[in-house]
Scaffold this active site. Sequence first.
Site, short mmCIF file in Angstrom:
data_model
loop_
_atom_site.label_atom_id
_atom_site.label_comp_id
_atom_site.label_asym_id
_atom_site.label_seq_id
_atom_site.Cartn_x
_atom_site.Cartn_y
_atom_site.Cartn_z
N SER A 1 0.83 -1.21 0.00
CA SER A 1 0.00 0.00 0.00
C SER A 1 0.87 1.26 0.00
CB SER A 1 -0.92 -0.01 1.23
OG SER A 1 -1.65 1.19 1.33
N TYR A 2 1.89 1.25 0.84
CA TYR A 2 2.82 2.38 0.89
C TYR A 2 3.53 2.56 -0.45
CZ TYR A 2 6.90 5.14 2.30
OH TYR A 2 7.89 6.10 2.40
N SER A 3 4.02 1.44 -1.00
CA SER A 3 4.70 1.50 -2.29
C SER A 3 3.77 2.03 -3.38
CB SER A 3 5.22 0.12 -2.68
OG SER A 3 6.36 -0.22 -1.92
N SER B 1 1.38 4.10 -3.12
CA SER B 1 1.25 5.55 -2.98
C SER B 1 2.50 6.26 -3.48
CB SER B 1 0.96 5.93 -1.52
OG SER B 1 2.10 5.76 -0.69
N LYS B 2 3.67 5.67 -3.24
CA LYS B 2 4.91 6.30 -3.68
C LYS B 2 5.14 6.12 -5.18
CE LYS B 2 6.22 8.14 0.20
NZ LYS B 2 6.27 9.62 0.34
#
Length: 284
Positions: free
Chosen positions: A151-153, A155-156
């Site tokens: 999820s973080y990736s 977004s990035k």
Amino acid sequence: MHRGNVLITGISSGIGRGAALFLADKGFNVFGTVRTQSDFEEIHNLKIANIHPILMDVTNNEQIDKVRAQLADTPLSGLINNAGIAISGPLKYLSEDKIRRQFDVNVFGLLKVTQAFIPNLELNKKLNEEAGRIINISSISGRMVTPFTSSYSASKFAVEALSDGMRRELSHSGIMVCVVEPGPIKTNIWDKAIQEDTADFRNEYKAVSDFRQEYIHKTIDNALPVENVSQAIYEALTDVNPKIRKIVTRNAGIFKMILKLPDRWVDYFARKRINLSELEKKIS
């Protein structure tokens, strides 16, 4: 020496705070956003003349509009989009609310702030002959995905795409757009990671969850000081021809080499690094 005004989102701690202190020391006039009154007071009590804390949550449109009005006549030589959160967990179980929160802060918040303050970057060209620059703080996770940071990736990866779009669409105005991609950095994000609720891992991923603490501690030991990121931000603001992307991590050359490997090879190394191989043994 006055180098101009910069706006940095998320200066209460970590990379944002480090950048605010670094750039203020280099002669920039720093406007820095924080989300809470207590963070506002803490930054204010540092009593650094050229650091000005501002209450603004990047997900709050009313607060963004208020700050935009306050700074309407202020030219910006730099906008540093730093505010962000990291949510981890297996996508199989990660709730929609958590994923939406991840994107609200890291993607939509960044975009809304940028749209709000592009006029200030353009104003800098009218008053100071050079348009301001946009520095987006991405991550090496915006180039490669490791298990449980999907999820973080995501977004990035979106930040990387938005940065490319901004750079190309704003080139006529003279606004440069650079991306800083930190790897592990010694900030309090790791304290938060250690304390993070791992309920989303469920029993299926319990072995990985137990291994996670050891993995985090090893990562902390190899993390770079926050000053390395601050230096990269400074260079992006001041170099005549700044790098479009700057990786800030140990062994950056190895990381770049990994990005060129076949996907199945990267899959193998990613599983091994996070101990998924043990999980596979149990299932088989």
